[in-house]
Design an enzyme around this catalytic site. Structure first.
Site, PDB file in Angstrom:
ATOM      1  N   ARG A  93       0.847  -1.206   0.000  1.00  0.00           N
ATOM      2  CA  ARG A  93       0.000   0.000   0.000  1.00  0.00           C
ATOM      3  C   ARG A  93       0.881   1.255   0.000  1.00  0.00           C
ATOM      4  O   ARG A  93       0.586   2.236  -0.684  1.00  0.00           O
ATOM      5  CB  ARG A  93      -0.925   0.006   1.216  1.00  0.00           C
ATOM      6  CG  ARG A  93      -1.704   1.309   1.346  1.00  0.00           C
ATOM      7  CD  ARG A  93      -2.652   1.331   2.527  1.00  0.00           C
ATOM      8  NE  ARG A  93      -3.338   2.616   2.600  1.00  0.00           N
ATOM      9  CZ  ARG A  93      -4.312   2.889   3.447  1.00  0.00           C
ATOM     10  NH1 ARG A  93      -4.743   1.976   4.282  1.00  0.00           N
ATOM     11  NH2 ARG A  93      -4.893   4.078   3.450  1.00  0.00           N
ATOM     12  N   ASN A 147     -10.864  -4.151  -0.657  1.00  0.00           N
ATOM     13  CA  ASN A 147     -10.642  -3.049  -1.583  1.00  0.00           C
ATOM     14  C   ASN A 147      -9.671  -3.456  -2.691  1.00  0.00           C
ATOM     15  O   ASN A 147      -8.991  -4.458  -2.564  1.00  0.00           O
ATOM     16  CB  ASN A 147     -10.063  -1.844  -0.809  1.00  0.00           C
ATOM     17  CG  ASN A 147     -11.158  -0.942  -0.295  1.00  0.00           C
ATOM     18  OD1 ASN A 147     -12.181  -0.758  -0.940  1.00  0.00           O
ATOM     19  ND2 ASN A 147     -10.956  -0.361   0.883  1.00  0.00           N
ATOM     20  N   CYS A 169     -19.240  -1.797   0.705  1.00  0.00           N
ATOM     21  CA  CYS A 169     -18.253  -0.815   1.159  1.00  0.00           C
ATOM     22  C   CYS A 169     -18.814  -0.057   2.358  1.00  0.00           C
ATOM     23  O   CYS A 169     -19.997   0.266   2.385  1.00  0.00           O
ATOM     24  CB  CYS A 169     -17.938   0.166   0.027  1.00  0.00           C
ATOM     25  SG  CYS A 169     -16.823   1.496   0.514  1.00  0.00           S
ATOM     26  N   ASP A 170     -17.947   0.247   3.323  1.00  0.00           N
ATOM     27  CA  ASP A 170     -18.425   0.914   4.532  1.00  0.00           C
ATOM     28  C   ASP A 170     -18.324   2.433   4.470  1.00  0.00           C
ATOM     29  O   ASP A 170     -18.793   3.115   5.373  1.00  0.00           O
ATOM     30  CB  ASP A 170     -17.673   0.399   5.772  1.00  0.00           C
ATOM     31  CG  ASP A 170     -16.193   0.780   5.757  1.00  0.00           C
ATOM     32  OD1 ASP A 170     -15.718   1.301   4.728  1.00  0.00           O
ATOM     33  OD2 ASP A 170     -15.503   0.521   6.758  1.00  0.00           O
ATOM     34  N   HIS A 200     -16.688   4.431  -4.040  1.00  0.00           N
ATOM     35  CA  HIS A 200     -15.830   5.584  -3.716  1.00  0.00           C
ATOM     36  C   HIS A 200     -15.993   6.699  -4.749  1.00  0.00           C
ATOM     37  O   HIS A 200     -15.066   7.467  -5.004  1.00  0.00           O
ATOM     38  CB  HIS A 200     -14.346   5.168  -3.618  1.00  0.00           C
ATOM     39  CG  HIS A 200     -14.029   4.389  -2.379  1.00  0.00           C
ATOM     40  ND1 HIS A 200     -12.761   3.960  -2.062  1.00  0.00           N
ATOM     41  CD2 HIS A 200     -14.826   3.951  -1.374  1.00  0.00           C
ATOM     42  CE1 HIS A 200     -12.791   3.297  -0.914  1.00  0.00           C
ATOM     43  NE2 HIS A 200     -14.035   3.284  -0.492  1.00  0.00           N
ATOM     44  N   TYR A 264     -14.583  10.730  -1.243  1.00  0.00           N
ATOM     45  CA  TYR A 264     -13.490  10.314  -2.135  1.00  0.00           C
ATOM     46  C   TYR A 264     -13.459  11.111  -3.432  1.00  0.00           C
ATOM     47  O   TYR A 264     -12.449  11.090  -4.139  1.00  0.00           O
ATOM     48  CB  TYR A 264     -13.601   8.818  -2.458  1.00  0.00           C
ATOM     49  CG  TYR A 264     -13.036   7.925  -1.381  1.00  0.00           C
ATOM     50  CD1 TYR A 264     -11.734   7.440  -1.452  1.00  0.00           C
ATOM     51  CD2 TYR A 264     -13.801   7.565  -0.275  1.00  0.00           C
ATOM     52  CE1 TYR A 264     -11.211   6.617  -0.473  1.00  0.00           C
ATOM     53  CE2 TYR A 264     -13.290   6.747   0.724  1.00  0.00           C
ATOM     54  CZ  TYR A 264     -11.990   6.277   0.612  1.00  0.00           C
ATOM     55  OH  TYR A 264     -11.472   5.465   1.594  1.00  0.00           O
ATOM     56  N   ARG A 284      -0.577   7.941   4.014  1.00  0.00           N
ATOM     57  CA  ARG A 284      -1.615   7.300   4.835  1.00  0.00           C
ATOM     58  C   ARG A 284      -1.177   5.896   5.293  1.00  0.00           C
ATOM     59  O   ARG A 284      -1.453   5.498   6.425  1.00  0.00           O
ATOM     60  CB  ARG A 284      -2.910   7.231   4.003  1.00  0.00           C
ATOM     61  CG  ARG A 284      -4.054   6.483   4.650  1.00  0.00           C
ATOM     62  CD  ARG A 284      -4.728   7.267   5.754  1.00  0.00           C
ATOM     63  NE  ARG A 284      -5.635   6.399   6.490  1.00  0.00           N
ATOM     64  CZ  ARG A 284      -5.790   6.405   7.800  1.00  0.00           C
ATOM     65  NH1 ARG A 284      -5.128   7.260   8.540  1.00  0.00           N
ATOM     66  NH2 ARG A 284      -6.608   5.583   8.396  1.00  0.00           N
TER      67      ARG A 284
END
Length: 441
Positions: A93, A147, A169-170, A200, A264, A284
């Site tokens: 990531r 994701n 998706c939350d 998103h 997003y 992040r």
């Protein structure tokens, strides 16, 4: 009442303890006889699993618990697979975020080139989980919140069109929790919403209370001034980067004040702002590795060392309770209205019928019945057509092993300024993702 057998795929995730606590908190509505965990990283899963074993023994000793790296062991005798895997974990990531930033482009785990890179790693992992489920528990349902959900959903549509997988998706849930707080409501479930878009990448077109009163004017007034910033917020989205994201919604809203935006959208509508406010050395991913990851593994170590979960600071992921709502809707045919990522198939009448769109559905034991959204405005339609092309080209690139199509996918992204920048980023991503991506020709 029937008791259910749950498998958490991605057992070594930092979110797993919060999900188990959430399941325990909802046992009256959704009884459980067995919880299993599955991960391909035995060492990481064991740290979480040993702590969860103690936690379950103390709080629900009647529930059988086990964890495994063997598919047959994990996937046999399962009613629901709750899947949240991260192929490559946080070090990959970090590269998804830092490689685009090096080229002056948004570095984000699900948006732009980072999302495409992550998607190329995730597709194979999620398809493997579906194959294991269909082999060992063919009647089970998979609730997939791995994701990047948009690319994964398109891949399941293409490669597993008849599988019992629901892509969820939350993020809209987290925003609706904030909306309810802004309005002074007890719960987001006090709102009746109509939402549409891609994952998103969406908008609320109407929000009413249960009596049918329009709540949009009050929400718009708040968002125009403060974005989605409010006093309480939620326990998950508290870092500085999230606070900025919720505040920036004010500017995203100004572009189309007839709707309320998913946060997003800032990455697509204000990419210059995002890059300018990004730390290329500390993204992040670094926040998460230094924050939540250290906290969760530290708490799990403490539980194992003390042989008790007393005094643990691990907490329920409250807004993850939508996963239980979804499982209940299928198990008990509740016909609850929920946001899911499903094939459009005419729900948005002026949009690609094969696009995987995020819209409200009525969920029962046969799965989701999408609600008709109708026609959407030109602004949203144009943005969505561009973004859905990125997602479709990415999946085609994975299936065909096509360098050309992945270059086209990155070139199509609204976050990338030109085809030459897209190519430079792609070549760096290919180097970083050796062993994770199919070989591209």
């Amino acid at each position: 009442m029937k008791k259910f057998s749950i498998l958490i795929a991605g057992g070594g995730s930092t979110f797993t303890p919060g999900i188990i606590l959430m399941l325990l908190d909802n046992l009256e509505q959704f009884p459980i006889r067995q919880i299993k965990m599955y991960d391909n990283d035995a060492e990481r899963q064991a740290k979480i699993g040993d702590a969860c074993a103690i936690l379950l023994k103390e709080r629900a000793p009647e529930i059988e618990f086990s964890y495994s790296t063997k598919p047959e062991e994990a996937f046999t005798d399962i009613d629901f697979v709750m899947a949240h895997i991260r192929v490559g974990k946080y070090p990959m990531r970090e590269l998804d975020e830092k490689i685009p930033l090096k080229h002056g482009v948004v570095g984000q785990e699900t948006c732009g080139p980072g999302g495409v890179a992550y998607g190329m790693r995730s597709i194979g992992g999620v398809i493997d989980l579906i194959n294991h489920m269909e082999k060992y528990s063919p009647n089970a349902w998979m609730l997939n919140y791995s994701n990047p959900a948009a690319i994964v959903a398109e891949a399941t549509r293409r490669l597993k069109p008849n599988s019992k997988v629901l892509n969820i998706c939350d993020m809209p849930i987290g925003i609706e929790v904030r909306m309810a707080e802004i309005l002074g409501l007890n719960s987001r479930k006090d709102m009746d919403i109509m939402y549409y878009g891609l994952n998103h990448f969406g908008w609320w077109k109407s929000i009413k209370d249960k009596a049918g009163n329009d709540l949009m004017p009050a929400l718009k007034e708040h968002v125009a001034k403060y974005g989605y910033v409010e006093k309480k917020g939620d326990s998950q989205h508290t870092d500085a980067s999230w606070c900025d994201t919720f505040a920036k919604a004010k500017d995203v809203f100004a572009v189309d004040p007839t709707t309320l935006p998913n946060t997003y959208l800032k990455y697509y509508l204000f990419p210059d702002y995002v890059v300018e406010h990004s730390n290329k050395e500390y993204t992040r991913a670094n926040e998460v590795m230094d924050g939540r990851e250290k906290f969760v593994f530290g708490e799990c170590d403490k539980i194992v060392k003390n042989k008790t979960s007393n005094n643990t600071e691990l907490h329920i992921d409250e807004h993850a309770s939508y996963i239980v709502d979804l499982a209940r809707a299928i198990a008990f045919n509740t016909k609850e209205k929920m946001l899911l990522i499903v094939e459009n198939n005419g729900a948005i009448v002026n949009f690609d019928p094969t696009a995987m769109v995020e819209i409200p559905c009525i969920v029962g034991n046969a799965g989701p019945e999408p609600l008709v959204v109708g026609a959407i405005p030109q602004f949203q339609k144009g943005l969505m057509e561009q973004q859905v092309s990125v997602e479709k080209l990415t999946v085609e690139a994975w299936i065909e092993g096509s360098y050309q199509k992945l270059w086209q996918a990155l070139t199509m992204s609204k976050t990338v300024p030109s085809a030459s920048v897209a190519k430079a980023i792609l070549d760096d991503l290919i180097e970083a993702n050796k062993g994770y991506w199919p070989i591209l020709k």
